[in-house]
Every structure is written in C-alpha cells, then in structure tokens.
Design a protein around this motif. Structure first.
Motif, PDB file in Angstrom:
ATOM      1  N   HIS A  17       1.960   0.375 -11.123  1.00 38.72           N
ATOM      2  CA  HIS A  17       2.430   0.022  -9.690  1.00 38.72           C
ATOM      3  C   HIS A  17       4.661   1.340 -10.069  1.00 38.72           C
ATOM      4  O   HIS A  17       4.200   0.136 -12.466  1.00 38.72           O
ATOM      5  N   GLU A  18       5.042   1.481  -9.900  1.00 40.26           N
ATOM      6  CA  GLU A  18       6.155   2.575 -10.224  1.00 40.26           C
ATOM      7  C   GLU A  18       7.146   0.910 -11.413  1.00 40.26           C
ATOM      8  O   GLU A  18       7.700   1.234 -12.043  1.00 40.26           O
ATOM      9  N   THR A  24       3.932  -0.175   0.902  1.00 37.90           N
ATOM     10  CA  THR A  24       4.781   0.883  -0.052  1.00 37.90           C
ATOM     11  C   THR A  24       5.746   0.852   0.155  1.00 37.90           C
ATOM     12  O   THR A  24       6.137   0.485   1.285  1.00 37.90           O
ATOM     13  N   CYS A  25       7.103   2.221  -0.666  1.00 37.50           N
ATOM     14  CA  CYS A  25       8.105   1.703  -0.165  1.00 37.50           C
ATOM     15  C   CYS A  25       8.171   2.778   1.480  1.00 37.50           C
ATOM     16  O   CYS A  25       7.370   3.274   1.641  1.00 37.50           O
ATOM     17  N   CYS A  33       0.762   3.012  -4.291  1.00 43.79           N
ATOM     18  CA  CYS A  33       2.455   2.926  -5.104  1.00 43.79           C
ATOM     19  C   CYS A  33       1.970   4.336  -5.742  1.00 43.79           C
ATOM     20  O   CYS A  33       1.108   4.758  -5.604  1.00 43.79           O
ATOM     21  N   ASP A  34       2.770   4.845  -6.140  1.00 38.23           N
ATOM     22  CA  ASP A  34       3.262   6.323  -6.007  1.00 38.23           C
ATOM     23  C   ASP A  34       1.991   7.040  -6.786  1.00 38.23           C
ATOM     24  O   ASP A  34       1.642   8.232  -6.328  1.00 38.23           O
ATOM     25  N   CYS A  69       2.972  -3.721  -4.279  1.00 38.02           N
ATOM     26  CA  CYS A  69       2.497  -2.031  -2.833  1.00 38.02           C
ATOM     27  C   CYS A  69       0.828  -2.494  -2.643  1.00 38.02           C
ATOM     28  O   CYS A  69       0.951  -2.131  -1.491  1.00 38.02           O
ATOM     29  N   ALA A 121       5.629   7.275  -2.626  1.00 38.68           N
ATOM     30  CA  ALA A 121       3.713   7.283  -1.830  1.00 38.68           C
ATOM     31  C   ALA A 121       4.365   7.245   0.048  1.00 38.68           C
ATOM     32  O   ALA A 121       2.968   7.404   0.172  1.00 38.68           O
TER      33      ALA A 121
HETATM   34 FE1  FES Z   1       5.346   1.397  -4.997  1.00 33.18          FE
HETATM   35 FE2  FES Z   1       7.383   2.274  -4.534  1.00 33.18          FE
HETATM   36  S1  FES Z   1       7.197   1.194  -6.183  1.00 33.18           S
HETATM   37  S2  FES Z   1       5.671   2.209  -3.332  1.00 33.18           S
END
Ligand code: FES
Length: 588
Positions: free
Chosen positions: A101-102, A210-211, A138-139, A70, A217
């Motif tokens: 990172h998630e 990012t997502c 990222c989140d 991300c 995010a």
């Molecule tokens: Fe990084 Fe969704 S995994 S923003």
C-alpha cells in the motif's frame, strides 16, 4: 479405507504423464511418483477429495492485508473468483503474496515493487496451477503482478480490486487523493484551519478500494484492460459494488477456460497490446507512473519503450477522459459512463483491434460486443477532447539526455514555456529543512530543482510534487516549474518535470545544477535545458565527482546493484530477458 467423497482413484503411478493441475512442478525428491503421493497426502489433510484434485487448478493471489485498505475487499473477491472457478469445473487455490500500500511502505512502495514481482513470479512457478487470477489494485501491485506473471509465462487474468467510493466534505464531493493534496495545500496556505483539515481527513477515503481519481491505480486498471489482461469491463467497477463481484466471478470462470486452452500470457502481452495500452495511457490523462510500469511490464516480454516514438504517439492521441486530476469526475462516474468500453469505442481508429485478450477474442470483437454506447459526459469524443494531445509529453535536452516527462494535461498552460533561475535542493532532507524557511531565496518565476530522488538516489519516491515554498504559498502562488529525477503521484497536478534520466545519484547532469543556473522548459519543443556550457558542467563534475551508493546486505544491496533507470522501467536488470524483442511503439 476411503472416505465417501473420495473417488478412490488414488495417486497416479506415472506423474510424468501429466504436467497439469496438481501434478505440475513437483517437489524434487528424486522420485516423481513419491512427490505426487506426498503432495496429495498433505492436501487431503485439508479435506480435498481426489475428484477435486483432478480438476484444472486456478491459483488466486490473495493480496489482502490489514496494511492495505485498497485491497479491503479481497476476501469477497476471492470468494467470488472461487465461485467462478468451481462453476467452470476448476479447483481454486488462493495463496498469499506480498501486498503493498502506498501509505504503508517505507521508504516508499516503488522500492518494494520489484520484490513483489519476484515473489509473484516465483510462487506462480513453484506452486501447481494451470492459470492464475491476480488480485491487485493499489498502485504498485498491478504492475508487480503483471511483471511477475509475464516472466512466469502462465495463463493469467488480472482482477482489479476497484476504486473507493467518493466522500463529501461540507457538501463538496471529495476523494483520494487529488483532493487530499488540494486540501493540504489550502491548510498550508492557512486558508482552512486545523479543525476543518481533520474533518476532511475523515471524508477523503469513503470506503475500501483504490484512489478514486485517475491516479496510478486507476491508470494501471485501465492499462490492464487495454492490454487485454482483464475480463471486459474489468477496470472500472468500484470495489464495493455487485458489478465488481460479478467481474471477479467471471474472472474465475475464464481462468478455467484459458487454462484448458493454454492461452499463455505471451499470446496476450504482444507488441500490439502494449501499443494499445500506451494509447489508453495517453487518452485517459493517466499517471506518469504508468509509463514506468508499462516500460517494466513490456521489458519482461523483451520490448523496449521508445520514448521519442511514444511522444509522437502522444501528439495524435487526445485526452478524452474527464477525470481528476486532468478533469472533473471520479472513477465511479467513469464506470457509470460505460467504463473502458466507452473509451475504447472512441479510440477505435487508433487501436490494434486484432490484439488478443484473455477472453480468447480480439479487442475489436470485445468493443463490438459491448454495444453502441449511450449519452454520457465523462468520456469525450475525439472531436471535443479534454486536451488536444496525450496527457504526457516526453522532454529531452542537456539536463535529461535520457529523457524526462511532464504531465501536460495536469500542468499550468501559462508555465509550459518558461525560463527561470534554479533554486536547488540537494536531497529530500535538504528540501524538508529549507522549503518553508522565511529566508529561502525564492520567487514565483524560479524553477525548483530536487536532486537524488531517482531510482538509486532514494528508490524514486513520489516526491517530485515538491510543495510550493511556504512564503510563496501564503502569497497565493499555486504552481511553479519543478524538476527532479523522482516520480509524482498520478493524483497530483502542476508544471512538474519528472523522471530526469540519468539521475543525479549516478552522475547525470542534474547532479551538477547549482543555485542561480538558468533552466529552460519548452513543452512545445519538448525541451528541458540547463543553460550552462558543457565545459562548465564537465568542470563541476570533475571538481565534485558522484559516488554511487552501495549497501552492505539484504534486499537493499540487491536493489542498488541491479535497479535500472526510469527509461528501463526501474526494473532489476537481471529480471529482463535478453535479447530484445524490439522497440515499441512502432509509429512512424
Ligand atoms: Fe492505494 Fe491510492 S493508496 S490506490
């Protein structure tokens, strides 16, 4: 002998006279002159001249990491920020911090958010810089950086890495991670086979960034801009675009400006700014995680979030943004529709237009500067919303005396007034062991309850989006009422009650729910009730008292000893200032 590029001005004989640039925060040797002399000697080893070292210093957090796709554009962003800093007469200094990172954080990224905030805060304090550009995306990274920067108190600008591009699976547009969940659900229900799910896996994440939906995010990117912490338009450009690099360049130039003006973060992160951010969170159908993170950031400035007032705010704030999972579009569409300027223009009557932003101008001035807007179909008007109220409703009742939340804009309207029989899972392991067993006693109208995934129970993972039991999924059931003390991804959807406070692991009522108990959910009444008498709950608590977890050593020991509940942002208690600066939002 001096080099040709050396100005030969040498080190200051009176470093106490300057608390700026390279003279800030000197290492303590008991002789400030020597400390600066030594610092300059070392940095000159990297080829810097005195001329460069006399400029305002802008720190740049480098959160690039092979484990964080991300942030895969971090090198290009850093280069662009540096260009902006140098164009404005500053000296850019990038440095690494923790990156999260998630999908590469065990047990989960929330466990590490506060650690990243502490790392960020302490490096901003320890190293000489007059302002900082925080590169996050990222989140957990943006909340961690804003928490740390809020505590450090420097002039700061948030630079978002930007969203990934969408991909295509058999001509259908897809993006992480609402479509990840949707396709995985199809695979579990045997609607698609192993070959197709492997093909989907190649297309969900079409680039770095990012997502691409309104997950955490994207939510935090919009919140950062609403707070006034990014340059205007900083939330929406995708990661791999020229627009994103220009935002980075401008962030660098602006950082020099706010360093010179000493526009410290406390002048931006005011009660009004947080109220604007809450409006935006509600109007974008933002991730439920946004509440936890906003609570934590506000907490660092001494503010307490009043959940009941937030719910009242939600009743008068419609969801306007047509993005998945509440709507149909992706972040790149939002950018093409004008990004946050389009949304803020529509929300203008509900915002504090006099809140200051990092540009030194107010939010109202920035909205006006963005122009009149144009026809588009991603941001709705307030007369024609996606959802008539804010995306998130705050619930209370004897099951959650400290509150719980539901993302009503992503829930099944038919299930928001529901009473059912509890089917209880004691923890994540119990869930994993039994959810797909053919003999699980469960029916579509039951309420799935998962305990011990709160802050102390399991570092609050995004496991609140419990899978539909396999036998029901195979029968076509797509949604059930699900309740837990955990979180869920902002990209998830369903009738899911989250953040039940206090959590089971510290003896909240959730700990004492048993199979077969009746539970009532009424989103209209903002109620989540366990239909069991107080006397019976007290009897269960006495018969089976909860023992809080402790750890022997390390970060986990600190975490378990210090982490707060969801209503205080899951921050560490010792990182929040006392006394309180008051409750927000201040709505009637
Ligand atoms: Fe990084 Fe969704 S995994 S923003």
């Amino acid at each position: 002998m001096s080099s040709p590029t050396d100005s030969s001005k040498g080190h200051s004989t009176n470093p106490a006279a300057s608390q700026e640039g390279m003279s800030k925060g000197l290492t303590n040797y008991g002789d400030r002159g020597f400390s600066l002399f030594l610092r300059k000697a070392f940095i000159k080893g990297a080829g810097y001249s005195d001329t460069a070292l006399e400029r305002p210093v802008v720190g740049i957090t480098n959160t690039g990491s092979a484990y964080n796709p991300c942030h895969g554009n971090a090198p290009q962003l850093i280069e662009a920020v540096k260009r902006g800093v140098m164009l404005a007469g500053g000296l850019p200094m990038d440095f690494p911090t923790i990156s999260i990172h998630e999908s590469f954080s065990s047990p989960n990224s929330m466990y590490l958010r506060n650690l990243m905030s502490m790392d960020t805060e302490e490096l901003l304090r320890a190293q000489p810089m007059d302002a900082v550009v925080l590169i996050g995306g990222c989140d957990k990274t943006v909340p961690a950086q804003l928490m740390g920067a809020a505590s450090a108190g420097l002039p700061a600008i948030q630079l978002i890495t930007g969203s990934m591009l969408t991909g295509s699976h058999r001509s259908e547009r897809v993006g992480a991670c609402t479509d990840c969940r949707r396709y995985w659900g199809k695979y579990r229900a045997e609607e698609i086979d192993a070959q197709e799910i492997a093909e989907v896996n190649n297309q969900l994440v079409a680039s770095v960034g990012t997502c691409s939906v309104m997950g955490t995010a994207s939510t935090m990117a919009c919140i950062a801009e609403a707070l006034g912490m990014t340059v205007p338009g900083g939330a929406s450009p995708p990661a791999v675009t020229a627009d994103r690099l220009r935002i980075a360049e401008r962030s660098g130039a602006l950082a020099v400006e706010i360093a010179r003006k000493r526009l410290t973060i406390d002048k931006v992160l005011t009660a009004k700014a947080f109220e604007n951010a809450m409006r935006v969170l509600l109007a974008i159908g933002g991730s439920t995680n946004g509440i936890v993170h906003l609570t934590a950031i506000a907490g660092r400035m001494g503010f307490e979030i009043d959940l009941k007032a937030l719910d009242r705010m939600g009743r008068e704030t419609p969801v306007l943004l047509d993005l998945k999972p509440s709507g149909d579009h992706y972040m790149e569409d939002f950018h093409h529709a004008g990004g946050m300027a389009t949304l803020l223009r529509e929300l203008k009557p509900l915002l504090h237009l006099d809140a200051l932003t990092v540009t030194g101008r107010t939010l109202g001035e920035e909205i006006d500067a963005a122009g009149p807007g144009f026809a588009q179909d991603v941001v709705r008007s307030r007369n024609n919303p996606i959802y008539p109220q804010g995306g998130i409703a705050v619930l209370q009742g004897n099951l959650a005396p400290g509150g719980a939340i539901i993302k009503q804009s992503a829930a099944n309207p038919a299930m928001m007034e529901h009473e059912g029989r509890a089917v209880v899972f004691e923890n994540l392991e119990d869930l994993a062991n039994r959810i797909d067993t053919p003999d699980l006693d469960v029916h579509p109208e039951d309420v799935l309850v998962l305990k011990h995934i709160g802050p102390k129970g399991a570092a609050m993972p995004e496991a609140g989006y419990m899978p539909i039991p396999r036998k029901l999924a195979l029968a076509g059931v797509k949604d059930m009422v699900r309740i837990s003390d955990g979180r869920m991804s902002g990209t998830a959807f369903g009738t899911i009650v989250l953040h039940v406070t206090p959590e089971a692991a510290i003896g909240g009522p959730l700990a004492y729910v048993q199979n077969g108990d009746r539970i009532r959910l009424s989103v209209a009444k903002r109620e989540i009730s366990l239909l069991v008498s107080d006397a019976e709950l007290a009897r269960r608590a006495e018969a089976n008292p909860v023992r809080e977890a402790v750890a022997e050593r390390g970060y986990r020991k600190l975490f378990l000893a210090s982490v707060t509940q969801a209503d205080r942002g899951v921050d560490f208690d010792f990182l929040m200032p006392a006394p309180s600066a008051g409750k927000i939002p201040r709505v009637d």
